[in-house]
Design a protein around this motif. Structure first.
Motif, PDB file in Angstrom:
ATOM      1  N   ILE A   1      20.546  40.886  45.165  1.00  9.31           N
ATOM      2  CA  ILE A   1      21.605  41.834  45.516  1.00  9.31           C
ATOM      3  C   ILE A   1      22.945  41.114  45.609  1.00  9.31           C
ATOM      4  N   CYS A   2      22.940  39.928  46.223  1.00 12.65           N
ATOM      5  CA  CYS A   2      24.172  39.147  46.329  1.00 12.65           C
ATOM      6  C   CYS A   2      24.699  38.743  44.949  1.00 12.65           C
ATOM      7  N   ILE A   3      23.784  38.354  44.064  1.00 11.20           N
ATOM      8  CA  ILE A   3      24.188  37.965  42.711  1.00 11.20           C
ATOM      9  C   ILE A   3      24.808  39.156  41.986  1.00 11.20           C
ATOM     10  N   LEU A   4      24.170  40.328  42.092  1.00  3.11           N
ATOM     11  CA  LEU A   4      24.716  41.531  41.462  1.00  3.11           C
ATOM     12  C   LEU A   4      26.087  41.861  42.025  1.00  3.11           C
ATOM     13  N   TRP A   5      26.213  41.782  43.344  1.00  2.75           N
ATOM     14  CA  TRP A   5      27.481  42.119  43.999  1.00  2.75           C
ATOM     15  C   TRP A   5      28.586  41.152  43.572  1.00  2.75           C
ATOM     16  N   MET A   6      28.314  39.865  43.677  1.00  2.70           N
ATOM     17  CA  MET A   6      29.327  38.862  43.359  1.00  2.70           C
ATOM     18  C   MET A   6      29.695  38.872  41.884  1.00  2.70           C
ATOM     19  N   SER A   7      28.691  39.017  41.016  1.00  2.00           N
ATOM     20  CA  SER A   7      28.988  39.005  39.584  1.00  2.00           C
ATOM     21  C   SER A   7      29.772  40.246  39.182  1.00  2.00           C
ATOM     22  N   SER A   8      29.513  41.384  39.816  1.00  2.00           N
ATOM     23  CA  SER A   8      30.222  42.619  39.476  1.00  2.00           C
ATOM     24  C   SER A   8      31.685  42.544  39.901  1.00  2.00           C
ATOM     25  N   PHE A   9      31.926  42.239  41.161  1.00  2.00           N
ATOM     26  CA  PHE A   9      33.309  42.174  41.650  1.00  2.00           C
ATOM     27  C   PHE A   9      34.030  40.966  41.051  1.00  2.00           C
ATOM     28  N   GLY A  10      33.315  39.840  40.952  1.00  2.00           N
ATOM     29  CA  GLY A  10      33.947  38.659  40.383  1.00  2.00           C
ATOM     30  C   GLY A  10      34.314  38.832  38.926  1.00  2.00           C
ATOM     31  N   THR A  11      33.417  39.431  38.130  1.00  2.00           N
ATOM     32  CA  THR A  11      33.700  39.652  36.704  1.00  2.00           C
ATOM     33  C   THR A  11      34.848  40.628  36.530  1.00  2.00           C
ATOM     34  N   ALA A  12      34.879  41.686  37.356  1.00  2.00           N
ATOM     35  CA  ALA A  12      35.978  42.655  37.273  1.00  2.00           C
ATOM     36  C   ALA A  12      37.314  41.973  37.552  1.00  2.00           C
ATOM     37  N   ALA A  13      37.350  41.102  38.555  1.00  2.00           N
ATOM     38  CA  ALA A  13      38.587  40.401  38.893  1.00  2.00           C
ATOM     39  C   ALA A  13      38.966  39.387  37.820  1.00  2.00           C
ATOM     40  N   LEU A  14      37.984  38.632  37.330  1.00  2.00           N
ATOM     41  CA  LEU A  14      38.269  37.630  36.306  1.00  2.00           C
ATOM     42  C   LEU A  14      38.722  38.273  35.007  1.00  2.00           C
ATOM     43  N   SER A  15      38.216  39.471  34.695  1.00  2.00           N
ATOM     44  CA  SER A  15      38.662  40.180  33.495  1.00  2.00           C
ATOM     45  C   SER A  15      40.139  40.531  33.587  1.00  2.00           C
ATOM     46  N   GLN A  16      40.569  40.909  34.791  1.00  2.00           N
ATOM     47  CA  GLN A  16      41.991  41.219  34.963  1.00  2.00           C
ATOM     48  C   GLN A  16      42.854  39.982  34.771  1.00  2.00           C
ATOM     49  N   VAL A  17      42.326  38.819  35.144  1.00  2.00           N
ATOM     50  CA  VAL A  17      43.093  37.582  35.009  1.00  2.00           C
ATOM     51  C   VAL A  17      43.052  37.068  33.572  1.00  2.00           C
ATOM     52  N   ILE A  18      41.855  36.991  32.985  1.00  2.00           N
ATOM     53  CA  ILE A  18      41.690  36.361  31.670  1.00  2.00           C
ATOM     54  C   ILE A  18      42.153  37.277  30.547  1.00  2.00           C
TER      55      ILE A  18
END
Length: 532
Positions: free
Chosen positions: A386-403
């Motif tokens: 659950i933690c992996i899903l949560w972190m990867s979802s929010f983290g990927t969304a944020a990194l997409s905005q940056v990259i």
């Protein structure tokens, strides 16, 4: 045929050494030492403000720099210990005896252990940590020991920096922290439910100390557990207060001041007291289930409305990257990224360890009737996924905005504000940001409620139903500690408190692994001898 009886220690009733005074049920001297030392520490920090600020500023880096290798070895040991038990015959032993059955359904059980385990941290770091690791990894060259980048950076390779940042975030929120909680929870559950000992930390050490656990050896162990829980919990509540303040300022323009943060802690602690009075079944259980529903809705929104394909593919890509980088990230020898290793990993391991008495005892209390294997698989793997899903979802969304979008607003924002900046890049940001604030507040309440319950059990000598004023006292004291630490040193003071209480308690956890093995082996032999 007569079978040998299962060996059990002499019966010691929870709370039999307690003193009843002023309507309280005090386990002397654990309650007195814990309360007096904590109150005096808070008063010292409040009165000698500048001295406390300077002290906390020195304390955290000094502690992590000195004990970084020890913390890494300890955390790795806990993971190996849990995985090994899953695949041994000891895993078939049932907590509470062969006829015991669980008190809670799987959904309720998962909701409570997850909400108590790391709810505030997931909200605070789900965007801020991946962004921090990416920005340092992308900017820095490999090979410098003074690097804040994990594994000393990716030298301008954006895709590799993204993988490294997500692998590192998962490393800090996956198997290792939940193995720490599982060690504590399993030890407490076994010795309480299978050996009939009080549900308190000292009971685990009966194989070492025997009847002496009711004396000063046990008192010292329980006092250490109270300190670790108090300051580890106060650190998390401080993170929550920082993020709620930042969210209210971002959404409604409310000023962010020391006074507003203190008032916020007071208000939410007052709400938590209502949950304390309501009890575990009405208070913690209900709020935990609400938390899970709101968190699931927010997660689903980010996945569906955000960069869906990138999030789905990023989940598997991040998981593969985690496995790939795991040996290097968990290795304490010859690190080229000393600042990162001390500032991030060592802090996290000490923080999780300081939370372990609170989370472990809470999990133990709600896990009667599970087998050892069922307990470890559930506590170790399900929340990690659950933690992996949560972190990867929010983290990927944020990194997409940056990259992909080139937005540097998230990178430049303060840690506590980054979640709301990421949500601002998606539709209905006002609604989702408000839900985020509510989630942090609810996690604040459930953590305060659960933590005060656990501290009360420890300071009442393992007595589960101690007088309500004691739980109110501990819940209020946790809030007071959070306020004082925020005022004297902000996030640095919060982190220093968690680290310094977590380091000595790591020794206690390592000893628990040995005690649990001894107890499980004895139980297995007794069951085999009895033909079970």
């Amino acid at each position: 045929m007569n079978h040998p009886q299962q060996p059990t220690p002499p019966v010691h009733q929870p709370g039999q050494d307690n003193i009843q005074i002023f309507g309280l049920d005090i386990h002397n001297p654990v309650f007195a030492i814990s309360a007096v030392v904590t109150v005096l520490s808070v008063l010292f920090a409040a009165v000698f403000h500048s001295t406390a600020t300077e002290f906390f500023g020195w304390l955290r880096p000094a502690a992590t720099n000195t004990f970084d290798s020890f913390l890494a070895v300890a955390a790795n040991t806990f993971v190996i210990f849990c995985i090994a038990l899953i695949f041994t015959p000891l895993g078939s032993i049932r907590l509470g005896g062969k006829e015991a059955r669980p008190d809670f359904s799987y959904p309720s059980w998962f909701a409570m252990l997850f909400a108590a385990g790391m709810g505030i941290g997931l909200m605070f770091f789900c965007v801020s940590e991946p962004i921090s690791h990416f920005s340092t990894a992308f900017a820095e060259d490999a090979g410098t020991a003074q690097s804040w980048a994990p594994l000393a950076g990716a030298a301008g390779n954006a895709e590799e920096a993204r993988r490294l940042s997500m692998a590192t975030t998962i490393f800090h929120w996956g198997l290792h922290p939940w193995a720490i909680y599982a060690v504590m929870g399993l030890a407490l559950a076994f010795f309480a439910y299978n050996r009939g000992l009080p549900l308190t930390i000292r009971s685990v050490f009966y194989p070492f100390f025997g009847e002496r656990i009711w004396g000063w050896p046990g008192h010292i162990i329980d006092v250490l557990a109270v300190f670790a829980t108090l300051f580890g919990l106060a650190s998390s509540l401080g993170f929550g207060a920082e993020q709620i303040s930042a969210g209210l300022n971002h959404l409604f323009g409310l000023p962010v001041t020391d006074t507003s943060k203190a008032l916020l802690v007071v208000v939410i602690t007052a709400v938590a007291l209502y949950s304390v009075i309501a009890g575990i079944n009405s208070g913690v259980k209900r709020l935990s289930e609400i938390n899970i529903i709101l968190a699931a809705l927010l997660l689903l929104f980010v996945i569906v409305i955000g960069p869906t394909f990138a999030i789905i593919s990023g989940f598997f890509d991040s998981l593969i990257a985690y496995i790939r980088y795991l040996p290097a990230l968990s290795n304490p020898i010859g690190r080229e990224d000393k600042l990162f290793f001390d500032g991030w990993t060592s802090f996290y391991w000490a923080w999780w360890i300081s939370w372990s008495p609170f989370v472990g005892m809470f999990i133990a209390r709600i896990s009667r009737g599970r087998t050892v294997r069922e307990f470890l698989v559930s506590v170790l793997l399900v929340p990690s996924c659950i933690c992996i899903l949560w972190m990867s979802s929010f983290g990927t969304a944020a990194l997409s905005q940056v990259i992909e979008q080139g937005s540097m607003t998230i990178v430049d924002a303060a840690l506590e504000l980054r979640l709301f900046i990421m949500l601002e890049g998606l539709p209905i940001a006002a609604i989702t940001s408000f839900i985020g604030i509510v989630l942090v507040a609810f996690f604040f309440i459930t953590s305060s409620d659960s933590g005060s319950l656990v501290i009360d059990i420890i300071t009442a000598g393992g007595k589960i139903n101690a007088p309500m004023p004691q739980r109110v006292f501990w819940a209020a004291l946790v809030g007071l500690i959070a306020i004082v630490l925020l005022l004297v040193g902000g996030l640095g003071a919060l982190q220093a408190a968690a680290v310094t209480t977590g380091i000595p308690f790591a020794v206690v956890l390592l000893a628990m692994c040995v005690a649990t093995c001894k107890g499980l082996i004895s139980e297995r032999r007794s069951l085999l001898a009895a033909g079970r």
